[in-house]
Design a protein around this motif. Structure first.
Motif, mmCIF file in Angstrom:
data_model
loop_
_atom_site.group_PDB
_atom_site.id
_atom_site.type_symbol
_atom_site.label_atom_id
_atom_site.label_comp_id
_atom_site.label_asym_id
_atom_site.label_seq_id
_atom_site.Cartn_x
_atom_site.Cartn_y
_atom_site.Cartn_z
ATOM 1 N N GLN A 126 0.834 -1.202 0.000
ATOM 2 C CA GLN A 126 0.000 0.000 0.000
ATOM 3 C C GLN A 126 0.873 1.258 0.000
ATOM 4 N N PRO A 127 0.278 2.420 -0.371
ATOM 5 C CA PRO A 127 1.010 3.689 -0.308
ATOM 6 C C PRO A 127 1.402 3.999 1.122
ATOM 7 N N PRO A 128 2.386 4.848 1.307
ATOM 8 C CA PRO A 128 3.113 5.610 0.291
ATOM 9 C C PRO A 128 4.177 4.747 -0.393
ATOM 10 N N PHE A 129 4.594 5.213 -1.558
ATOM 11 C CA PHE A 129 5.613 4.542 -2.343
ATOM 12 C C PHE A 129 6.863 5.407 -2.381
ATOM 13 N N LEU A 130 8.014 4.774 -2.269
ATOM 14 C CA LEU A 130 9.288 5.439 -2.452
ATOM 15 C C LEU A 130 9.962 4.741 -3.615
ATOM 16 N N VAL A 131 10.197 5.479 -4.699
ATOM 17 C CA VAL A 131 10.824 4.929 -5.893
ATOM 18 C C VAL A 131 12.195 5.586 -6.022
ATOM 19 N N GLU A 132 13.243 4.757 -6.034
ATOM 20 C CA GLU A 132 14.597 5.281 -6.147
ATOM 21 C C GLU A 132 15.275 4.679 -7.368
ATOM 22 N N ALA A 133 15.723 5.563 -8.248
ATOM 23 C CA ALA A 133 16.508 5.189 -9.422
ATOM 24 C C ALA A 133 17.513 6.313 -9.620
ATOM 25 N N ASP A 134 17.451 7.002 -10.752
ATOM 26 C CA ASP A 134 18.299 8.174 -10.952
ATOM 27 C C ASP A 134 17.843 9.328 -10.071
ATOM 28 N N ASP A 135 16.560 9.320 -9.725
ATOM 29 C CA ASP A 135 16.009 10.317 -8.824
ATOM 30 C C ASP A 135 15.232 9.599 -7.728
ATOM 31 N N ARG A 136 14.649 10.357 -6.839
ATOM 32 C CA ARG A 136 13.905 9.786 -5.711
ATOM 33 C C ARG A 136 12.514 10.404 -5.716
ATOM 34 N N VAL A 137 11.486 9.562 -5.737
ATOM 35 C CA VAL A 137 10.101 10.022 -5.766
ATOM 36 C C VAL A 137 9.354 9.382 -4.603
ATOM 37 N N VAL A 138 8.708 10.215 -3.800
ATOM 38 C CA VAL A 138 7.844 9.736 -2.720
ATOM 39 C C VAL A 138 6.429 10.168 -3.085
ATOM 40 N N THR A 139 5.507 9.208 -3.168
ATOM 41 C CA THR A 139 4.152 9.523 -3.596
ATOM 42 C C THR A 139 3.160 8.503 -3.046
ATOM 43 N N SER A 140 1.916 8.912 -2.956
ATOM 44 C CA SER A 140 0.831 7.988 -2.635
ATOM 45 C C SER A 140 0.003 7.679 -3.876
ATOM 46 N N ASP A 141 0.388 8.244 -5.005
ATOM 47 C CA ASP A 141 -0.327 8.068 -6.267
ATOM 48 C C ASP A 141 0.298 6.908 -7.049
ATOM 49 N N VAL A 142 -0.500 5.887 -7.346
ATOM 50 C CA VAL A 142 -0.001 4.695 -8.043
ATOM 51 C C VAL A 142 0.561 5.064 -9.411
ATOM 52 N N ALA A 143 -0.142 5.907 -10.163
ATOM 53 C CA ALA A 143 0.311 6.278 -11.507
ATOM 54 C C ALA A 143 1.655 6.999 -11.456
ATOM 55 N N GLU A 144 1.848 7.851 -10.471
ATOM 56 C CA GLU A 144 3.123 8.555 -10.351
ATOM 57 C C GLU A 144 4.247 7.578 -9.993
ATOM 58 N N ALA A 145 3.965 6.608 -9.132
ATOM 59 C CA ALA A 145 4.964 5.598 -8.777
ATOM 60 C C ALA A 145 5.334 4.747 -9.993
ATOM 61 N N VAL A 146 4.340 4.355 -10.785
ATOM 62 C CA VAL A 146 4.593 3.564 -12.001
ATOM 63 C C VAL A 146 5.415 4.377 -12.990
ATOM 64 N N ALA A 147 5.076 5.656 -13.149
ATOM 65 C CA ALA A 147 5.813 6.513 -14.070
ATOM 66 C C ALA A 147 7.271 6.653 -13.630
ATOM 67 N N ALA A 148 7.502 6.832 -12.340
ATOM 68 C CA ALA A 148 8.871 6.968 -11.825
ATOM 69 C C ALA A 148 9.659 5.678 -12.040
ATOM 70 N N ALA A 149 9.030 4.529 -11.771
ATOM 71 C CA ALA A 149 9.701 3.246 -11.990
ATOM 72 C C ALA A 149 9.993 3.039 -13.473
ATOM 73 N N SER A 150 9.067 3.403 -14.339
ATOM 74 C CA SER A 150 9.265 3.259 -15.791
ATOM 75 C C SER A 150 10.424 4.120 -16.271
ATOM 76 N N ARG A 151 10.509 5.347 -15.757
ATOM 77 C CA ARG A 151 11.636 6.218 -16.124
ATOM 78 C C ARG A 151 12.953 5.591 -15.679
ATOM 79 N N GLY A 152 12.963 5.041 -14.475
ATOM 80 C CA GLY A 152 14.181 4.417 -13.966
ATOM 81 C C GLY A 152 14.601 3.199 -14.760
ATOM 82 N N LEU A 153 13.633 2.526 -15.354
ATOM 83 C CA LEU A 153 13.922 1.346 -16.172
ATOM 84 C C LEU A 153 14.207 1.703 -17.620
#
Length: 77
Positions: free
Chosen positions: A38-65
């Motif tokens: 469940q949210p919140p999500f922390l996505v770490e790749a080239d940048d760091r994104v903290v969000t409770s929005d699923v679409a934003e977390a998916v977008a951040a992970a996609s950018r990192g990949l």
């Protein structure tokens, strides 16, 4: 796509950590979630994104990949 979950001996905050990657780089993106994914999500790749929005977390992970196919605001349904 390879997804690995951090394995811990005792349940704690680290049991909701996932690593996303491919055969070349297994841990390109680290995704931390709240309990049971469940949210919140922390996505770490080239940048760091903290969000409770699923679409934003998916977008951040996609950018990192390296995928430009998904972006924040896209309808994922």
């Amino acid at each position: 796509m390879i997804i690995e979950r951090l394995a811990v001996a005792h349940a704690n905050d680290d049991d909701n950590v996932y690593y996303l990657g491919d055969a070349a780089i297994l841990d390109r993106v680290q995704l931390d979630t709240g309990p049971d994914g469940q949210p919140p999500f922390l996505v770490e790749a080239d940048d760091r994104v903290v969000t409770s929005d699923v679409a934003e977390a998916v977008a951040a992970a996609s950018r990192g990949l390296g995928s430009g196919d998904v972006d924040f605001g896209d309808d994922l349904t």
